[in-house]
Design a protein around this motif. Structure first.
Motif, PDB file in Angstrom:
ATOM      1  N   THR A 242       0.848  -1.188   0.000  1.00  0.00           N
ATOM      2  CA  THR A 242       0.000   0.000   0.000  1.00  0.00           C
ATOM      3  C   THR A 242       0.885   1.239   0.000  1.00  0.00           C
ATOM      4  N   ASN A 243       0.596   2.166  -0.903  1.00  0.00           N
ATOM      5  CA  ASN A 243       1.332   3.431  -0.932  1.00  0.00           C
ATOM      6  C   ASN A 243       0.395   4.548  -0.473  1.00  0.00           C
ATOM      7  N   GLU A 244       0.846   5.323   0.518  1.00  0.00           N
ATOM      8  CA  GLU A 244       0.049   6.441   1.016  1.00  0.00           C
ATOM      9  C   GLU A 244       0.877   7.710   0.896  1.00  0.00           C
ATOM     10  N   TRP A 245       0.350   8.672   0.164  1.00  0.00           N
ATOM     11  CA  TRP A 245       1.071   9.924  -0.055  1.00  0.00           C
ATOM     12  C   TRP A 245       0.091  11.085  -0.036  1.00  0.00           C
ATOM     13  N   MET A 246       0.265  11.966   0.943  1.00  0.00           N
ATOM     14  CA  MET A 246      -0.566  13.157   1.099  1.00  0.00           C
ATOM     15  C   MET A 246      -2.049  12.805   1.135  1.00  0.00           C
ATOM     16  N   GLY A 247      -2.351  11.748   1.878  1.00  0.00           N
ATOM     17  CA  GLY A 247      -3.736  11.340   2.064  1.00  0.00           C
ATOM     18  C   GLY A 247      -4.296  10.455   0.975  1.00  0.00           C
ATOM     19  N   ASN A 248      -3.544  10.250  -0.087  1.00  0.00           N
ATOM     20  CA  ASN A 248      -4.007   9.403  -1.186  1.00  0.00           C
ATOM     21  C   ASN A 248      -3.422   8.000  -1.035  1.00  0.00           C
ATOM     22  N   ILE A 249      -4.261   6.995  -1.163  1.00  0.00           N
ATOM     23  CA  ILE A 249      -3.844   5.601  -1.025  1.00  0.00           C
ATOM     24  C   ILE A 249      -3.930   4.916  -2.381  1.00  0.00           C
ATOM     25  N   SER A 250      -2.872   4.213  -2.740  1.00  0.00           N
ATOM     26  CA  SER A 250      -2.865   3.499  -4.013  1.00  0.00           C
ATOM     27  C   SER A 250      -2.209   2.141  -3.843  1.00  0.00           C
ATOM     28  N   ALA A 251      -2.522   1.239  -4.762  1.00  0.00           N
ATOM     29  CA  ALA A 251      -1.987  -0.131  -4.708  1.00  0.00           C
ATOM     30  C   ALA A 251      -0.648  -0.195  -5.431  1.00  0.00           C
ATOM     31  N   GLN A 252       0.289  -0.946  -4.826  1.00  0.00           N
ATOM     32  CA  GLN A 252       1.603  -1.146  -5.429  1.00  0.00           C
ATOM     33  C   GLN A 252       1.956  -2.630  -5.440  1.00  0.00           C
ATOM     34  N   LEU A 253       2.821  -2.971  -6.356  1.00  0.00           N
ATOM     35  CA  LEU A 253       3.377  -4.313  -6.392  1.00  0.00           C
ATOM     36  C   LEU A 253       4.895  -4.168  -6.392  1.00  0.00           C
TER      37      LEU A 253
END
Length: 268
Positions: A242-253
């Motif tokens: 899980t990537n979290e940057w400035m309140g935004n969460i996105s999926a990573q592999l």
């Protein structure tokens, strides 16, 4: 550890250690600290995709021989002792049994793919010959056991995020989940390379899932950044993050391994 690895890498070439199925180091005392020998054996097994033995020379009493002295004293023999590591991704799950079945070892102690081992100096050559025979069908490429296989860019970000939230489960008897992506078509516009500190390779899919490869080689970056066709086809194996940057969460592999399987001139 770094100095030991550099020294051992030089031995691989000088002694042609890759000629055998087992990467076998017979070392002089003081060359590798025994406290990191097992850790380095793990790294080498993974890097060279084969079982590894990291052993150091020592002299021990030979109970079967005695010196002609008064009073009689036991003779000494040269043996090599240290750490052995199997490599499950080559399909070998019982390296300890394989070593014992050669009849060349003095003892083994530990788990099937992580154990201590002792071999007399005069038996090493026969040990390598017998393990070569036992491992003749060992895969020459790594084998990954995965939990999901996606085709192309059809990767579910929700599933990746769900799996990444299970970090507390992973441990000795529960390996971290791996997912695979087959036949992923990677065009240049999907690839970013960050070179500020070390090469970090990033492939961003249309659904914003990002595939990350840290410490990529210049050759790896070049192959994905500057290929001549419209795309290259890639098979990928990685771990869900899980990537979290400035309140935004996105999926990573996080890429464990990948292979370029082909290329194409047109991308529809």
């Amino acid at each position: 550890q770094d100095a030991s690895i550099e020294y051992l890498e030089s031995l691989i070439e000088k002694r042609d250690l890759m000629k055998n199925k087992v990467l076998f180091f017979a070392l002089e005392p003081g060359k590798v600290d025994k406290n990191v020998a097992g850790l380095i054996a793990n790294k080498f097994a993974a890097k060279y995709q084969r079982p590894c033995c990291m052993l150091t020379r020592c002299e021990i009493e030979d109970p079967n021989l005695q010196l002609l002295s008064m009073p009689p004293k036991p003779a000494m023999k040269i043996t090599y002792q240290g750490s052995a590591r199997g490599y499950e991704m080559s399909g070998i799950t019982n390296f300890k049994d394989i070593c014992e079945n050669t009849g060349m070892v003095n003892w083994t102690a530990g788990h099937q793919n992580a154990f201590g081992i002792s071999i007399d100096e005069g038996k090493i050559e026969e040990f390598l010959k017998l393990t070569d025979e036992a491992l003749k069908d060992m895969s020459s490429e790594p084998i990954y056991y995965v939990d999901y296989i996606y085709n192309g860019a059809d990767v579910d970000p929700t599933a990746i995020l769900s799996i990444s939230n299970l970090n507390d489960l992973w441990g000795k008897d529960m390996d971290e989940a791996l997912i695979a992506i087959r036949d992923l078509k990677v065009s240049k516009d999907l690839v970013t390379v960050y070179r500020k500190t070390s090469n970090t390779l990033k492939i961003t899919l249309p659904n914003k899932v990002s595939l990350m490869k840290f410490n990529a080689t210049d050759e790896e970056c070049e192959a994905l950044e500057n290929h001549t066709g419209a795309y290259v086809s890639v098979d990928v194996v990685g771990k869900c993050k899980t990537n979290e940057w400035m309140g935004n969460i996105s999926a990573q592999l996080f890429i464990e391994d990948y292979e370029i399987t082909g290329s194409g001139k047109y991308l529809f």
